[in-house]
Design an enzyme around this catalytic site. Structure first.
Site, PDB file in Angstrom:
ATOM      1  N   CYS A   2       0.847  -1.181   0.000  1.00 23.70           N
ATOM      2  CA  CYS A   2       0.000   0.000   0.000  1.00 23.70           C
ATOM      3  C   CYS A   2       0.883   1.231   0.000  1.00 23.70           C
ATOM      4  O   CYS A   2       2.093   1.155   0.206  1.00 23.70           O
ATOM      5  CB  CYS A   2      -0.907   0.006   1.224  1.00 23.70           C
ATOM      6  SG  CYS A   2      -2.096  -1.366   1.255  1.00 23.70           S
ATOM      7  N   GLY A  29      -1.136   1.156  -4.972  1.00 25.38           N
ATOM      8  CA  GLY A  29      -2.460   0.625  -4.667  1.00 25.38           C
ATOM      9  C   GLY A  29      -3.531   1.323  -5.463  1.00 25.38           C
ATOM     10  O   GLY A  29      -3.540   2.554  -5.548  1.00 25.38           O
ATOM     11  N   ASN A 102       1.188   0.020   5.868  1.00 23.60           N
ATOM     12  CA  ASN A 102       1.695  -0.701   4.706  1.00 23.60           C
ATOM     13  C   ASN A 102       2.487  -1.896   5.209  1.00 23.60           C
ATOM     14  O   ASN A 102       3.433  -1.748   5.982  1.00 23.60           O
ATOM     15  CB  ASN A 102       2.594   0.203   3.855  1.00 23.60           C
ATOM     16  CG  ASN A 102       3.234  -0.538   2.692  1.00 23.60           C
ATOM     17  OD1 ASN A 102       2.642  -1.447   2.140  1.00 23.60           O
ATOM     18  ND2 ASN A 102       4.441  -0.141   2.322  1.00 23.60           N
ATOM     19  N   GLY A 103       2.093  -3.085   4.773  1.00 24.15           N
ATOM     20  CA  GLY A 103       2.779  -4.301   5.208  1.00 24.15           C
ATOM     21  C   GLY A 103       1.775  -5.399   5.482  1.00 24.15           C
ATOM     22  O   GLY A 103       0.642  -5.369   4.995  1.00 24.15           O
ATOM     23  N   TYR A 261      10.206  -4.252  -8.608  1.00 26.76           N
ATOM     24  CA  TYR A 261       8.904  -3.964  -9.216  1.00 26.76           C
ATOM     25  C   TYR A 261       8.081  -2.915  -8.503  1.00 26.76           C
ATOM     26  O   TYR A 261       7.456  -2.077  -9.144  1.00 26.76           O
ATOM     27  CB  TYR A 261       8.086  -5.266  -9.294  1.00 26.76           C
ATOM     28  CG  TYR A 261       6.693  -5.088  -9.850  1.00 26.76           C
ATOM     29  CD1 TYR A 261       6.466  -5.071 -11.217  1.00 26.76           C
ATOM     30  CD2 TYR A 261       5.599  -4.933  -9.002  1.00 26.76           C
ATOM     31  CE1 TYR A 261       5.188  -4.897 -11.737  1.00 26.76           C
ATOM     32  CE2 TYR A 261       4.319  -4.762  -9.515  1.00 26.76           C
ATOM     33  CZ  TYR A 261       4.116  -4.750 -10.886  1.00 26.76           C
ATOM     34  OH  TYR A 261       2.869  -4.575 -11.392  1.00 26.76           O
ATOM     35  N   ASP A 367      11.323  -8.705 -18.800  1.00 27.22           N
ATOM     36  CA  ASP A 367      10.328  -8.316 -17.815  1.00 27.22           C
ATOM     37  C   ASP A 367      11.013  -8.177 -16.469  1.00 27.22           C
ATOM     38  O   ASP A 367      12.072  -8.779 -16.224  1.00 27.22           O
ATOM     39  CB  ASP A 367       9.212  -9.360 -17.741  1.00 27.22           C
ATOM     40  CG  ASP A 367       7.886  -8.760 -17.261  1.00 27.22           C
ATOM     41  OD1 ASP A 367       7.889  -7.586 -16.840  1.00 27.22           O
ATOM     42  OD2 ASP A 367       6.870  -9.477 -17.304  1.00 27.22           O
ATOM     43  N   ASP A 368      10.424  -7.378 -15.580  1.00 22.52           N
ATOM     44  CA  ASP A 368      11.035  -7.208 -14.259  1.00 22.52           C
ATOM     45  C   ASP A 368      10.944  -8.470 -13.425  1.00 22.52           C
ATOM     46  O   ASP A 368      11.835  -8.789 -12.643  1.00 22.52           O
ATOM     47  CB  ASP A 368      10.411  -6.029 -13.519  1.00 22.52           C
ATOM     48  CG  ASP A 368       8.899  -6.085 -13.499  1.00 22.52           C
ATOM     49  OD1 ASP A 368       8.351  -7.058 -12.973  1.00 22.52           O
ATOM     50  OD2 ASP A 368       8.261  -5.156 -14.018  1.00 22.52           O
TER      51      ASP A 368
END
Length: 505
Positions: A2, A29, A102-103, A261, A367-368
């Site tokens: 988030c 998010g 966040n987490g 990412y 791609d990452d």
């Protein structure tokens, strides 16, 4: 994953600045957005499902007044997709506390039982963030009983210390406490990012801002002060003064997937440039490409986050770089979209191939990362339909083999294309002619080179080593039974049956 933001101003209302800051964090998010402000007497709140620009408008600018505020953009990794689970969350005692998080908490069952049993609190949602808020409220209440009500800052810091002793997992947190101020704290491992910035107010002092990524600072004129330390709590009181407290012994082991990412390339996380780390990923990946002996006509990135890696691979190998996939800017990130069927459908909406860059060419897609595999598989098909002779794939990260329980939407092994497969089997599943993965030691080097003081990273989704030491087999098995995960398993019926048997066995 988030995005969280908090601002404390000396004079001006914060709503417009929180709105702008959340726009800079929208990549973290897209499911829900929330803002709460405080005018010294009352809290004013608005939260709903949707993007920041869709949830907030001129009406909110008029009503969400106050010099202190917090905001959140939600990407759910625990709890349901209901708007009721959008943050911020609130408890009215002690003081009155709003929280954004966040987490992901890994001992939620234990803490939920204590909150509802020992402390007789009622939880309105299934969110681990609400549990975290109630634990914090309980512990601040305990501190008040011991210390009295005279020193609110001392009580709040004591509450954070006791919370860190109870809560396990990853948590970067910003809280707004009535009559006390704006406070942020970070778990003792510093798994998820959190920074503090300040802005001088001529002749008066400083305004402060907390944010998941420092890209949220510049738009409002804040300058990054530093990263919040692992185990540290920082409080900006109602007079705009900063107070810092080391609530728990910390050792920085940030999530390495942030650099692959999650974070924006223009962010600095724990003194590491996300962009520079990605170019170093390209340097190490280029060695594998060069040693393969494959005839490659063109290197094409999967937009957008793979571009720095792809450019560096092209520079190091001498293979020409081309933009062959055009991205529709009005479609959200497929990794974030809930449900496998919706993600697969959205790939065609999101990307379109330029036939001239593929016709009769051997193409290397970079791609990452490859998580579920559905997006890159569809892209390989698009490349072949556009006329490519050969389609090779290179991933800037190693195979994702294990659930990430610290705040990334990888809760079950069923979703991971690398689960139980060799690289050759993955190549066949994706329909590619060759497949390259970054080596884990090279990925760690790419990040660590930016800040040698960091001794280790959380690489749990790659190596299964959960750095908090609190992730048991029972906990991983319990993830299989949550309602949201169970809905996802329906998208993988063949793998789900075999994997669930292995878990239950």
């Amino acid at each position: 994953m988030c995005g969280i933001l908090g601002i404390s101003n000396l004079n001006t209302d914060v709503f417009a600045e929180i709105y702008d800051g959340l726009l800079m964090l929208q990549h973290r998010g897209q499911d829900a957005s929330g803002i709460v402000t405080y005018n010294g007497e009352f809290f004013r709140e608005k939260k709903a499902n949707g993007l920041v620009k869709d949830v907030f408008g001129p009406a909110e600018a008029e009503t969400l007044t106050g010099r202190v505020g917090i905001g959140h953009v939600r990407y759910p990794t625990a709890g349901s997709l209901s708007a009721a689970e959008a943050q911020p969350f609130f408890v009215n005692a002690p003081y009155g506390i709003y929280l954004v998080h966040n987490g992901n908490i890994t001992n939620t069952a234990e803490q939920s039982a204590k909150v509802t049993g020992k402390y007789s609190r009622h939880l309105r949602t299934t969110s681990d963030s609400e549990i975290l808020l109630n634990v914090l409220a309980d512990k601040i209440s305990d501190a008040i009983k011991v210390n009295g009500t005279g020193d609110a800052i001392r009580n709040v810091f004591a509450g954070v210390k006791m919370t860190m002793e109870r809560v396990q997992g990853a948590y970067s947190v910003i809280t707004m406490i009535a009559g006390v101020g704006l406070m942020a704290f970070r778990d003792p491992h510093g798994i998820r990012p959190l920074s503090v910035g300040k802005r001088a107010v001529a002749g008066q002092g400083d305004d402060y801002c907390f944010a998941s990524e420092d890209v949220a600072f510049g738009i409002n004129g804040f300058e990054k002060l530093r990263d919040v330390k692992p185990g540290e709590a920082i409080l900006i009181d109602m007079e705009g003064q900063m107070h810092s407290y080391q609530a728990a012994e910390g050792k920085l082991t940030p999530c390495i997937f942030e650099y692959v990412y999650l974070a924006r390339p223009d962010s600095m996380l724990d003194k590491i440039s996300v962009y520079k780390s990605q170019t170093r990923m390209g340097m190490t990946l280029a060695k594998q490409i060069a040693d393969s002996g494959l005839e490659i006509d063109t290197i094409i990135p999967v937009p957008d986050s793979a571009r720095p890696v792809a450019l560096e691979v092209a520079n190091a190998t001498g293979i020409r770089y081309r933009e062959g996939l055009v991205k529709n800017r009005y479609v959200g990130r497929t990794f974030i979209m809930p449900g496998q069927a919706e993600r697969q459908k959205s790939v065609r909406r999101k990307l379109n191939a330029i036939p001239l860059e593929f016709k009769d060419k051997n193409v290397l897609l970079i791609d990452d990362s490859i998580v579920r595999g559905n997006t890159i598989k569809k892209i390989v098909q698009m490349c072949r339909e556009a006329g490519a002779k050969k389609v090779y794939i290179a991933s800037a990260s190693p195979p994702v083999k294990y659930p990430n329980v610290y705040g990334i939407d990888m809760p079950t092994k069923h979703e991971l294309v690398a689960d139980g497969r060799t690289v050759e089997e993955i190549r066949q599943e994706l329909g590619a002619d060759a497949l390259f993965y970054q080596k884990l030691e090279d990925l760690v080097w790419a990040a660590q080179e930016g800040n040698p003081e960091i001794e280790a990273f959380d690489c749990s989704c790659f190596d299964g080593n959960y750095i908090t030491g609190s992730v048991s087999a029972d906990y991983l098995a319990s993830l299989e039974t949550t309602s949201r995960v169970s809905a996802k398993i329906k998208d993988f019926p063949d793998k789900a049956s075999s994997d669930k048997a292995a878990v239950n066995g």
